[in-house]
Design a protein around this motif. Structure first.
Motif, PDB file in Angstrom:
ATOM      1  N   ALA A   1       0.832  -1.209   0.000  1.00 44.11           N
ATOM      2  CA  ALA A   1       0.000   0.000   0.000  1.00 44.11           C
ATOM      3  C   ALA A   1       0.863   1.254   0.000  1.00 44.11           C
ATOM      4  O   ALA A   1       0.555   2.246  -0.694  1.00 44.11           O
ATOM      5  CB  ALA A   1      -0.913  -0.009   1.227  1.00 44.11           C
ATOM      6  N   LYS A   2       1.942   1.252   0.743  1.00 39.98           N
ATOM      7  CA  LYS A   2       2.823   2.425   0.759  1.00 39.98           C
ATOM      8  C   LYS A   2       3.464   2.636  -0.599  1.00 39.98           C
ATOM      9  O   LYS A   2       3.620   3.781  -1.064  1.00 39.98           O
ATOM     10  CB  LYS A   2       3.905   2.235   1.832  1.00 39.98           C
ATOM     11  N   ASP A   3       3.857   1.540  -1.279  1.00 38.76           N
ATOM     12  CA  ASP A   3       4.499   1.657  -2.592  1.00 38.76           C
ATOM     13  C   ASP A   3       3.538   2.241  -3.617  1.00 38.76           C
ATOM     14  O   ASP A   3       3.921   3.072  -4.457  1.00 38.76           O
ATOM     15  CB  ASP A   3       4.990   0.278  -3.043  1.00 38.76           C
ATOM     16  N   LYS A   4       2.287   1.838  -3.535  1.00 34.57           N
ATOM     17  CA  LYS A   4       1.284   2.354  -4.465  1.00 34.57           C
ATOM     18  C   LYS A   4       1.062   3.849  -4.262  1.00 34.57           C
ATOM     19  O   LYS A   4       0.913   4.606  -5.229  1.00 34.57           O
ATOM     20  CB  LYS A   4      -0.021   1.593  -4.271  1.00 34.57           C
ATOM     21  N   VAL A   5       1.049   4.278  -3.030  1.00 36.22           N
ATOM     22  CA  VAL A   5       0.867   5.708  -2.761  1.00 36.22           C
ATOM     23  C   VAL A   5       2.038   6.495  -3.303  1.00 36.22           C
ATOM     24  O   VAL A   5       1.861   7.577  -3.909  1.00 36.22           O
ATOM     25  CB  VAL A   5       0.696   5.946  -1.244  1.00 36.22           C
ATOM     26  N   GLU A   6       3.243   5.998  -3.169  1.00 37.51           N
ATOM     27  CA  GLU A   6       4.430   6.696  -3.651  1.00 37.51           C
ATOM     28  C   GLU A   6       4.410   6.814  -5.192  1.00 37.51           C
ATOM     29  O   GLU A   6       4.764   7.849  -5.766  1.00 37.51           O
ATOM     30  CB  GLU A   6       5.692   5.986  -3.194  1.00 37.51           C
TER      31      GLU A   6
ATOM     32  N   THR B   1      -7.911   8.851  -7.279  1.00 35.06           N
ATOM     33  CA  THR B   1      -7.075   7.636  -7.258  1.00 35.06           C
ATOM     34  C   THR B   1      -6.020   7.737  -6.161  1.00 35.06           C
ATOM     35  O   THR B   1      -5.713   6.755  -5.462  1.00 35.06           O
ATOM     36  CB  THR B   1      -6.415   7.435  -8.625  1.00 35.06           C
ATOM     37  N   LEU B   2      -5.447   8.938  -6.009  1.00 37.66           N
ATOM     38  CA  LEU B   2      -4.441   9.124  -4.972  1.00 37.66           C
ATOM     39  C   LEU B   2      -5.038   8.941  -3.578  1.00 37.66           C
ATOM     40  O   LEU B   2      -4.440   8.287  -2.714  1.00 37.66           O
ATOM     41  CB  LEU B   2      -3.807  10.511  -5.105  1.00 37.66           C
TER      42      LEU B   2
ATOM     43  N   PHE C   1      -6.008   5.784   1.519  1.00 41.64           N
ATOM     44  CA  PHE C   1      -6.924   5.062   2.414  1.00 41.64           C
ATOM     45  C   PHE C   1      -6.534   3.596   2.548  1.00 41.64           C
ATOM     46  O   PHE C   1      -6.611   2.998   3.621  1.00 41.64           O
ATOM     47  CB  PHE C   1      -8.359   5.183   1.905  1.00 41.64           C
ATOM     48  N   ALA C   2      -6.084   3.008   1.465  1.00 43.07           N
ATOM     49  CA  ALA C   2      -5.643   1.613   1.505  1.00 43.07           C
ATOM     50  C   ALA C   2      -4.413   1.463   2.401  1.00 43.07           C
ATOM     51  O   ALA C   2      -4.253   0.472   3.130  1.00 43.07           O
ATOM     52  CB  ALA C   2      -5.348   1.120   0.092  1.00 43.07           C
TER      53      ALA C   2
ATOM     54  N   ALA D   1      -5.592   1.558   6.030  1.00 43.69           N
ATOM     55  CA  ALA D   1      -6.229   0.291   6.389  1.00 43.69           C
ATOM     56  C   ALA D   1      -5.187  -0.795   6.626  1.00 43.69           C
ATOM     57  O   ALA D   1      -5.313  -1.636   7.544  1.00 43.69           O
ATOM     58  CB  ALA D   1      -7.208  -0.121   5.286  1.00 43.69           C
ATOM     59  N   ALA D   2      -4.120  -0.795   5.835  1.00 41.59           N
ATOM     60  CA  ALA D   2      -3.060  -1.783   6.020  1.00 41.59           C
ATOM     61  C   ALA D   2      -2.340  -1.561   7.343  1.00 41.59           C
ATOM     62  O   ALA D   2      -1.935  -2.525   8.019  1.00 41.59           O
ATOM     63  CB  ALA D   2      -2.086  -1.721   4.846  1.00 41.59           C
ATOM     64  N   GLU D   3      -2.146  -0.310   7.719  1.00 37.78           N
ATOM     65  CA  GLU D   3      -1.523  -0.024   9.001  1.00 37.78           C
ATOM     66  C   GLU D   3      -2.381  -0.537  10.166  1.00 37.78           C
ATOM     67  O   GLU D   3      -1.865  -1.121  11.123  1.00 37.78           O
ATOM     68  CB  GLU D   3      -1.292   1.481   9.132  1.00 37.78           C
TER      69      GLU D   3
END
Length: 403
Positions: A151-156, A169-170, A175-176, A179-181
Motif C-alpha cells: 500500500a505504501k508503494d502504491k501511494v508513492e 485515485t491518490l 486510504f488503503a 487500512a493496512a496499518e
C-alpha cells in the motif's frame, strides 16, 4: 358482756397499742401529743430512760443502731463511690487479605506452550508468566506487514505521477495504506495477547495448569498477591459506628503468632450497617515489610476510644422502689436518696448514671431504716478508690459479627 367491761377492755387495748407505738416508733411521743393525746398519759406509756438504755444494750447492734442514741439514729456502713471507664476499646477478630490480589487469566483461547514461573516466585508488573501457541498470529503479522508495504508503494507511485493520476485515485491509495496499518496493528495485538502477563507485582501462588492444557479467557493461570501490606476486615457493633474514623490507629495480633503486635490504621469503613448482624464492616491496613503475614490469616484487632466515665457503687448499695433504683448517699450526718440508672452490672461494682461524684459516701449496710434527710451515724469512713477500667466494658466481636 356489760358496757363497762367492754369500755375497760377497749381502754386497755388502746393503752397497749399506744405503748407499743411509742416504744418502737422514733419520735412517737410528740406525734401523739400533737394529735391531742394528753401529755401526762403519753409520759405514762413511754418507757423510762433506763429501759431504753437496757433495750439499746441488748439489741442495738442486732438492729444496726447506735447504742448511745437508741432507735433514732441508724448505724450504717458506707463505701466511697468510684469511677469506671467503659466503651474505651473494641476487640474484634478479622480476616486478612493482600493489599492487591489478582487472578491472572488469558486474553485469548488456545493451548499453553510454556509456563515461565513457578509457585512462590516474585513477579513484576507486566512480566510474562505463560504463553499460548502463536504460530498463526505470527503469520498474520507477516501478512499485514507485506500488505502495508504494498500500500505504501502504491501511494508513492501515484504521487510521483503527479497530474497524470486523478486526486480520487491518490486518495484511494492513501486510504488503503491506512487500512493496512490498522490491520498490522490488529495482527500485532493478537500476537501480543498470546503472552499471559501479570497485571501487578506480587508473589505467585500455586499454578494449577501445565503446558499443553487448553485454556479460555475464564481459565485461572495463577493468583498473584501483593502482600507488602495486609488488609484486615473486621466487624464492629453499630454503637461504635460513629466512633470509627479513617486513619484511626489500631493494634492487630496474628492469632497464629500472639506474641507479635502490629500497628496499623483504619483504611476504609463501609457505608451501611448489616441488618442481619447489626454490625459495621471496617477495614484496617497493616505493613508487612518482612513478608511474615499471609492473606487469609486471622487477626485479633483492638481499637481504642476516649470512652465514657460513670460512677461505680457497691452492688449492696443499690435499692429498688416503685420509682426505680436508687442509693443512699451520706451528706454530712444525714442520708440522701439519689436515683440511679444502672449502666452495667459487674460482680464487684455497678456502673450507674447518677449525680454521684468520686468519693461520695454511699450506704452499703443499714439501709432498711434510712429516710431522706434523716440523721445517721457511720461505722466507717472509706477512702475514695482509684479510677478503674471496667473489664466488662470491652466489646468482643468476631469476623462473622457481634457475639
Amino acid at each position: 358482756m356489760r358496757i363497762w367491761t367492754q369500755l375497760a377492755v377497749g381502754v386497755v387495748v388502746l393503752a397497749a397499742g399506744g405503748a407499743a407505738f411509742i416504744h418502737f416508733v422514733p419520735a412517737a411521743g410528740p406525734k401523739l401529743v400533737a394529735a391531742g393525746v394528753p401529755q401526762n398519759l403519753v409520759a405514762m406509756l413511754a418507757p423510762s430512760e433506763a429501759e431504753k438504755s437496757d433495750g439499746a444494750r441488748g439489741g442495738g447492734e442486732r438492729r444496726g443502731q447506735n447504742p448511745g442514741r437508741g432507735n433514732q439514729t441508724p448505724l450504717v456502713v458506707t463505701e466511697a463511690a468510684g469511677t469506671a471507664l467503659v466503651n474505651d476499646r473494641l476487640n474484634a477478630i478479622g480476616n486478612g487479605e493482600a493489599i492487591l490480589s489478582v487472578t491472572v487469566t488469558p486474553l485469548a483461547t488456545g493451548n499453553l506452550t510454556e509456563v515461565l514461573v513457578k509457585s512462590g516466585d516474585q513477579v513484576r508488573q507486566g512480566q510474562v508468566i505463560a504463553r499460548l501457541d502463536n504460530e498463526e498470529q505470527k503469520i498474520a503479522v507477516d501478512q499485514a506487514k507485506v500488505a502495508l508495504a504494498g500500500a505504501k508503494d502504491k501511494v508513492e507511485r501515484n504521487r510521483r505521477l503527479g497530474n497524470a493520476v486523478s486526486i480520487a485515485t491518490l486518495r484511494e491509495a492513501e486510504f488503503a495504506e491506512q487500512a493496512a496499518e490498522l490491520a498490522l496493528k490488529m495482527a500485532e495485538l493478537d500476537l501480543t495477547r498470546r503472552d499471559i502477563v501479570s497485571p501487578s507485582k506480587g508473589i505467585v501462588g500455586i499454578i494449577t495448569v501445565n503446558p499443553g492444557d487448553y485454556v479460555t479467557t475464564a481459565s485461572a493461570i495463577a493468583v498473584v498477591d501483593d502482600r507488602s501490606q495486609i488488609l484486615v476486615d473486621f466487624w464492629v457493633p453499630e454503637r461504635f459506628a460513629n466512633k470509627m474514623t479513617v486513619g484511626q490507629d489500631v493494634e492487630a495480633v496474628p492469632v497464629a503468632a500472639q506474641t507479635q503486635t502490629l500497628e496499623g490504621q483504619i483504611f476504609a469503613i463501609d457505608n451501611r450497617i448489616d441488618q442481619a448482624s447489626r454490625t459495621l464492616r471496617v477495614r484496617a491496613k497493616l505493613d508487612n515489610p518482612q513478608d511474615a503475614l499471609r492473606a487469609g490469616m486471622s487477626f485479633a484487632v483492638t481499637a481504642r476510644f476516649p470512652g465514657d466515665v460513670f460512677p461505680t457503687v457497691n452492688p449492696l448499695s443499690v435499692q429498688w422502689s416503685a420509682d426505680g433504683s436508687f442509693v443512699w448517699r451520706i451528706n454530712g450526718e444525714t442520708s440522701e436518696r439519689v436515683p440511679v440508672k444502672i449502666v452495667q452490672r459487674n460482680s464487684d461494682k455497678v456502673l450507674v448514671d447518677a449525680p454521684l461524684a468520686k468519693g461520695d459516701l454511699v450506704v452499703t449496710e443499714g439501709v432498711q431504716r434510712l429516710r431522706n434527710g434523716g440523721k445517721v451515724q457511720m461505722a466507717n469512713r472509706a477512702a475514695p478508690p482509684e479510677q478503674e477500667v471496667s473489664q466488662a466494658a470491652t466489646a468482643d466481636v468476631n469476623a462473622g459479627g457481634a457475639r
